[in-house]
Design a protein around this motif. Structure first.
Motif, PDB file in Angstrom:
ATOM      1  N   GLU A   5      -3.368   2.370 -11.201  1.00  0.00           N
ATOM      2  CA  GLU A   5      -4.017   1.338 -11.038  1.00  0.00           C
ATOM      3  C   GLU A   5      -3.622   0.558  -9.994  1.00  0.00           C
ATOM      4  O   GLU A   5      -4.637   0.408  -8.865  1.00  0.00           O
ATOM      5  CB  GLU A   5      -4.233   0.652 -12.503  1.00  0.00           C
ATOM      6  N   ASP A   6      -2.507  -0.037  -9.951  1.00  0.00           N
ATOM      7  CA  ASP A   6      -2.106  -0.973  -8.914  1.00  0.00           C
ATOM      8  C   ASP A   6      -0.716  -0.464  -8.080  1.00  0.00           C
ATOM      9  O   ASP A   6      -0.653  -1.161  -7.216  1.00  0.00           O
ATOM     10  CB  ASP A   6      -1.715  -2.178  -9.510  1.00  0.00           C
TER      11      ASP A   6
ATOM     12  N   LYS B 258      -1.002   0.202  -4.395  1.00  0.00           N
ATOM     13  CA  LYS B 258      -1.646  -0.722  -3.437  1.00  0.00           C
ATOM     14  C   LYS B 258      -0.602  -1.321  -2.589  1.00  0.00           C
ATOM     15  O   LYS B 258       0.611  -1.734  -3.013  1.00  0.00           O
ATOM     16  CB  LYS B 258      -2.360  -1.830  -4.148  1.00  0.00           C
TER      17      LYS B 258
ATOM     18  N   HIS C 260      -4.053   6.452  -6.207  1.00  0.00           N
ATOM     19  CA  HIS C 260      -4.991   5.377  -5.926  1.00  0.00           C
ATOM     20  C   HIS C 260      -4.291   4.425  -5.241  1.00  0.00           C
ATOM     21  O   HIS C 260      -3.393   3.905  -5.841  1.00  0.00           O
ATOM     22  CB  HIS C 260      -5.791   4.859  -7.120  1.00  0.00           C
TER      23      HIS C 260
ATOM     24  N   GLU D 153     -13.528   5.169 -11.571  1.00  0.00           N
ATOM     25  CA  GLU D 153     -13.186   4.200 -12.372  1.00  0.00           C
ATOM     26  C   GLU D 153     -14.027   3.392 -13.203  1.00  0.00           C
ATOM     27  O   GLU D 153     -14.623   2.187 -13.299  1.00  0.00           O
ATOM     28  CB  GLU D 153     -12.901   2.934 -11.011  1.00  0.00           C
TER      29      GLU D 153
END
Ligand code: XIL
Length: 374
Positions: free
Chosen positions: A74-75, A78, A111, A274
């Motif tokens: 999810e994060d 990043k 992602h 998503e």
């Protein structure tokens, strides 16, 4: 605005009525015969976005392994998290997620390799084409290379469509678009393919689901970009429709089906990347909210199926206890949001029934050399 009627097939006709909606879902997936078996059809994979910080909780881990086939970071990948400075990479969080998924036998999506959201402050200082391109290439090569053969599917460029898609090229003026030009998308895809030729490469975006001129324009930008990439032989395997479903917007079933069919005709797969329900506009009553959420997700997934289907459907989270909507998309009445398929106590909601319904389906193979991969 609340809609009570279904424009397309109904949940009830699909066997997804409220009574059935509370049963445990994990075991149901395998009970059905597989209509496409033996004809190259593939079962739909169901996934969820995972945060490293919750993986320490046994209940969270158990929910993932009992309801899903795949996880997406999810994060953790990043750049705000991954790249503390222009030189170094910090894979501590993504490694935990990847190791968990591997030991649980789950497929993994990464992602997102190139994404303007959640970037570190130092990126502002990159001010010329050469540095921007070198840095982007190095980040992709390092990240995809680290997980070569392990992360089977990547969001290579995320959210490249501008919020004013009708203007100019329709591309968002990110640091890469401004400094490298529109070809940064092709450069990113080629770099990812070089780092792992077997990985599924995906371009993903939001607001590809609704009825209205603005959303037609967004679908047109996506189609224009991917048609050009396919024509030029750039490695690309799928388009991601994020599927953040807002309660005050209407899924455009026929337009979604046409969009998916068009992508399939180009030899591309579709991934719902998503999925969750942003329930700010829904009434307070949790049962009504859950029913409307299931209905809206059904409308999207049914339309996608009609256009040829998605081989993977990813929910943006595991449980209502932990969802980005609870801090980014708060309800005015202050009630906790209910965006996902498991409630805050990990009980399956009607949305889980819908997800498992589509997980039981098979999807036909995609045309030539591009196609589905994992
Ligand atoms: C969200 C995460 O879920 C949050 O934890 C974070 O604070 C903000 O970003 N579209 C995307 C995702 O592509 O990366 C976003 O994820 C949600 C919208």
């Amino acid at each position: 605005m609340i809609r009570s009627g279904l424009r397309r097939r109904s949940l009830l006709r699909a066997g997804l009525g409220a009574g059935a909606a509370t049963a445990g879902a994990g075991t149901m997936a395998s009970a059905q015969p597989d209509p496409g078996a033996g004809r190259g059809h593939a079962r739909v994979k169901l996934g969820c976005a995972v945060q490293r910080r919750y993986l320490d909780e046994a209940e969270y881990r158990a929910a993932i392994t009992s309801h899903f086939d795949m996880v997406v970071t999810e994060d953790a990948l990043k750049w705000e998290r991954l790249r503390p400075n222009p030189r170094d990479f910090d894979f501590a969080d993504s490694d935990v997620i990847v190791n968990f998924a591997r030991s649980a036998g789950l497929a993994i999506r990464g992602h997102a390799l190139v994404y303007h959201g959640q970037v570190p402050a130092w990126l502002d200082k990159v001010d010329n084409r050469r540095d921007a391109e070198d840095d982007m290439r190095r980040a992709i090569a390092t990240t995809v290379g680290r997980y070569r053969g392990v992360i089977g599917s990547w969001d290579v460029v995320n959210e490249f469509t501008d919020d004013r898609p009708e203007v100019g090229s329709g591309l968002r003026p990110t640091v890469w678009e401004r400094l490298i030009g529109p070809d940064y998308i092709a450069i990113a895809l080629r770099e990812a393919a070089a780092a792992d030729p077997a990985a599924q490469l995906v371009l993903s975006d939001y607001f590809l689901e609704y009825r209205g001129r603005h959303y037609d324009d967004r679908r047109s930008v996506m189609l224009r970009v991917v048609r050009d990439l396919v024509r030029r032989g750039v490695p690309l395997h799928a388009v991601g429709m994020q599927g953040h479903l807002y309660g005050d917007r209407v899924v455009d079933g026929p337009a979604v089906s046409r969009f998916v069919a068009e992508l399939k005709s180009l030899g591309l797969d579709v991934v719902v990347t998503e999925l969750d329900i942003v329930d700010q506009a829904y009434p307070a009553d949790p049962d009504i909210r859950d029913r409307l959420a299931a209905q809206q997700a059904f409308e999207l997934l049914d339309a996608v199926t009609e256009g040829g289907g998605a081989h993977s459907i990813l929910a943006w989270g595991v449980t209502d206890r932990y969802s980005w909507t609870s801090w980014h998309m708060r309800r005015q009445d202050g009630l906790p949001t209910r965006p996902l398929a498991l409630d805050a106590a990990y009980r399956p909601k009607p949305l889980m029934r819908v997800l498992q319904h589509f997980r039981r389906r098979t999807v036909p193979p995609i045309l030539p050399e591009r196609g589905t991969r994992p």
